[in-house]
Enzyme design. Structure first.
Site: not given
Ligand code: UDP
Ligand code: MG
Length: 154
Positions: A126, A49, A112
């Site tokens: 990854e 992350y 999520n």
């Molecule tokens: N996340 C969060 N708050 C936010 C946006 C993202 O806690 O406002 C977390 C969420 O669990 C997400 C992860 O950070 O799945 C990774 O973020 P990303 O933007 O990469 O989203 P994803 O690829 O999972 O859709």
């Protein structure tokens, strides 16, 4: 054939949705070629992350990902990363379309249910992060001629 990484997050584990989510990808026709349970720690999450390290929710996100073991998977198929991202829906479960994993099972932008690589290139990176080479299997998907056209299988 592309490969992609899926992580069934603690929110999936605790809601007893592991089988349900796997079943969706299986029914779609994607091939499961790697799977294990593991406990994530700060070392791997700081890398995974890294793009979110300056976000106010970063620590909270890491806590949520360490709350229970997770299930990491490698799925294979044509355009696997694209297909899986479509199937999981947008990040925030409240906004994700009904019929997607997050749209059906999440009310949260953090809890999520799943992580999935956002492109074939990021999947490659990854997968190396979460799997050893010998944990990814190469075996014949016998129903492939019924999942894809002859041209697609070339
Ligand atoms: N996340 C969060 N708050 C936010 C946006 C993202 O806690 O406002 C977390 C969420 O669990 C997400 C992860 O950070 O799945 C990774 O973020 P990303 O933007 O990469 O989203 P994803 O690829 O999972 O859709
Ligand atoms: Mg992402």
């Amino acid at each position: 054939m592309e490969k992609t990484l899926v992580i069934l997050k603690p929110s999936c584990v605790q809601k007893a949705l592991i089988g349900e989510v796997i079943s969706r990808f299986e029914k779609k026709g994607l091939q499961l070629i790697g799977m294990k349970m593991m406990q994530l720690d700060d070392d791997i999450l700081n890398v995974h992350y890294a793009h979110l390290k300056d976000e106010p929710f970063f620590d909270c996100l890491k806590q949520s990902m360490k709350a229970t073991p997770v299930v990491v998977q490698c799925w294979q198929g044509y355009d696997a990363a694209l297909v899986v991202r479509k199937m999981i829906g947008v990040t925030n479960g409240r906004e994700a379309e009904a019929g997607t994993v997050r749209g059906d099972y999440s009310l949260s932008s953090q809890q999520n249910i799943v992580h999935a690589s956002d492109s074939t290139a990021s999947a490659e990176e990854e997968l190396k992060r979460f799997f050893k080479k010998e944990e990814i299997f190469d075996y014949n998907q016998t129903n492939a001629p019924f999942l894809y056209s002859k041209e697609e299988l070339l």
